[in-house]
Write a protein that holds these residues in place. Structure first.
Motif: not given
Length: 165
Positions: A58-64
């Motif tokens: 699984s993966l959860t990424i965020v853009a900051i």
């Protein structure tokens, strides 16, 4: 615009919560969860969601952005029936569009992960979410002809789309 993409962690639980509520309020037909139910989750639930950024398969990424604001996110997990599945897609309204490149950057990272998990990337998108459907089509996703029932008002169907990797 300079953006940082990174996986979420349990320590990000407050930002994950804030972004999730913003996502739901922006596009209620996209997340099969109400803002009210999201607000009711405990810190334990939000930390568990943060663990998905570190979990296997699984993966959860965020853009900051350069100010530290969380402006987008995408998640994926391996579904027993579909293989890699794209979920939890959001880009803040102020940075939507090709000129900003946030959605494309997030999707590239998810596709990179998905290639290690299977041969296709699948998603389900509400039939009334024309903006999202157009983005997915531009990125090479094709409707499979399958649909799923959307469980919350206004109900309707989600269109299953798939992209070869």
């Amino acid at each position: 615009m300079a953006i940082e993409l990174r996986s979420v962690t349990p320590e990000d639980w407050q930002q994950i919560r804030e972004l999730r509520i913003r996502m739901i309020e922006d596009t209620p037909i996209a997340y099969a969860e109400t803002a009210e139910s999201a607000r009711a989750h405990s810190e334990v639930e939000w930390r568990a969601r943060g663990e998905r950024g570190q979990a296997s398969h699984s993966l959860t990424i965020v853009a900051i952005d350069e100010t530290g604001a969380w402006i987008g996110t995408m998640s994926g997990f391996v579904h027993t029936e579909h293989g890699p599945l794209l979920v939890g897609v959001f880009v803040a309204p102020e940075v939507r569009g090709r000129r900003h490149g946030v959605a494309g950057a997030l999707l590239s990272r998810v596709e990179e992960w998905a290639r290690g998990e299977g041969e296709t990337l699948t998603l389900a998108v509400h039939e009334d979410n024309a903006r999202a459907i157009a983005f997915y089509e531009r990125c090479g996703f094709i409707a499979t002809g399958e649909t799923e029932v959307y469980p919350l008002p206004p109900h309707g169907s989600e269109i299953v789309m798939r992209k070869p990797l």
